[in-house]
Design a protein around this motif. Structure first.
Motif, PDB file in Angstrom:
ATOM      1  N   GLU A 163       0.921  -1.212   0.069  1.00  0.00           N
ATOM      2  CA  GLU A 163      -0.015   0.014  -0.068  1.00  0.00           C
ATOM      3  C   GLU A 163       1.045   1.197  -0.047  1.00  0.00           C
ATOM      4  OE1 GLU A 163      -2.605  -0.333   3.265  1.00  0.00           O
ATOM      5  OE2 GLU A 163      -3.600  -2.005   2.599  1.00  0.00           O
ATOM      6  N   ASN A 164       1.975   1.117   0.570  1.00  0.00           N
ATOM      7  CA  ASN A 164       2.830   2.368   0.605  1.00  0.00           C
ATOM      8  C   ASN A 164       4.207   2.090  -0.301  1.00  0.00           C
ATOM      9  OD1 ASN A 164       4.720   4.125   1.209  1.00  0.00           O
ATOM     10  ND2 ASN A 164       4.844   3.914   3.500  1.00  0.00           N
TER      11      ASN A 164
ATOM     12  N   PRO B 233      16.634  -6.454  -6.652  1.00  0.00           N
ATOM     13  CA  PRO B 233      16.238  -6.105  -7.752  1.00  0.00           C
ATOM     14  C   PRO B 233      15.779  -7.020  -8.798  1.00  0.00           C
ATOM     15  CG  PRO B 233      18.700  -6.026  -7.399  1.00  0.00           C
ATOM     16  CD  PRO B 233      17.990  -6.421  -6.247  1.00  0.00           C
ATOM     17  N   ILE B 234      15.046  -6.766  -9.779  1.00  0.00           N
ATOM     18  CA  ILE B 234      14.521  -7.887 -10.768  1.00  0.00           C
ATOM     19  C   ILE B 234      14.348  -7.412 -12.114  1.00  0.00           C
ATOM     20  CG2 ILE B 234      12.787  -8.957  -8.996  1.00  0.00           C
ATOM     21  CD1 ILE B 234      10.576  -7.033  -9.903  1.00  0.00           C
TER      22      ILE B 234
ATOM     23  N   GLU C 153      11.794   0.178  -1.554  1.00  0.00           N
ATOM     24  CA  GLU C 153      12.973  -0.205  -0.998  1.00  0.00           C
ATOM     25  C   GLU C 153      13.067  -1.758  -0.949  1.00  0.00           C
ATOM     26  OE1 GLU C 153      13.890  -0.669   4.056  1.00  0.00           O
ATOM     27  OE2 GLU C 153      12.349   0.801   3.366  1.00  0.00           O
ATOM     28  N   PHE C 154      12.200  -2.548  -1.055  1.00  0.00           N
ATOM     29  CA  PHE C 154      12.154  -4.062  -1.299  1.00  0.00           C
ATOM     30  C   PHE C 154      12.745  -4.151  -2.263  1.00  0.00           C
ATOM     31  CE2 PHE C 154      10.513  -8.106  -2.588  1.00  0.00           C
ATOM     32  CZ  PHE C 154      10.900  -8.797  -1.571  1.00  0.00           C
TER      33      PHE C 154
END
Length: 100
Positions: free
Chosen positions: A27-28, A40-41, A34-35
């Motif tokens: 939701e944020n 990284p993908i 940050e995740f």
């Protein structure tokens, strides 16, 4: 654990037509960013902060993965992720890619 695996599969099999579409449900938005900075993908990641996608697909667990064939039919639903299932998942993906 699932994101690095899916990213690896995407890198190895994209030339055969394998695509990955991630759906981020945070939701944020800063939490999501940050995740992804930590993990990284290299595949498309859509954002669904209101959670419509899980409702449409009947998501029962997180993470969930849907293997969809070349005709748009959901062929396998994978609930959760365990490292020991990597070979089985890879085989399912390769089986779908081998179909015409």
């Amino acid at each position: 654990q699932s994101l690095p695996f899916l990213d690896e599969m995407h890198g190895q099999l994209k030339h055969q037509g394998f695509e990955v579409l991630g759906v981020n449900l945070d939701e944020n938005r800063p939490d999501a960013e940050e995740f992804l900075s930590k993990y990284p993908i290299h595949f498309i990641s859509a954002v669904d902060p209101v959670g419509e996608c899980p409702k449409l697909f009947g998501v029962e667990a997180m993470p969930s993965s849907y293997l969809i064939d070349r005709h748009g039919k959901v062929r396998h639903v994978l609930l959760g992720f365990h490292n020991g299932e990597r070979g089985e998942i890879r085989a399912k993906i390769q089986g779908l890619l081998a179909e015409s």
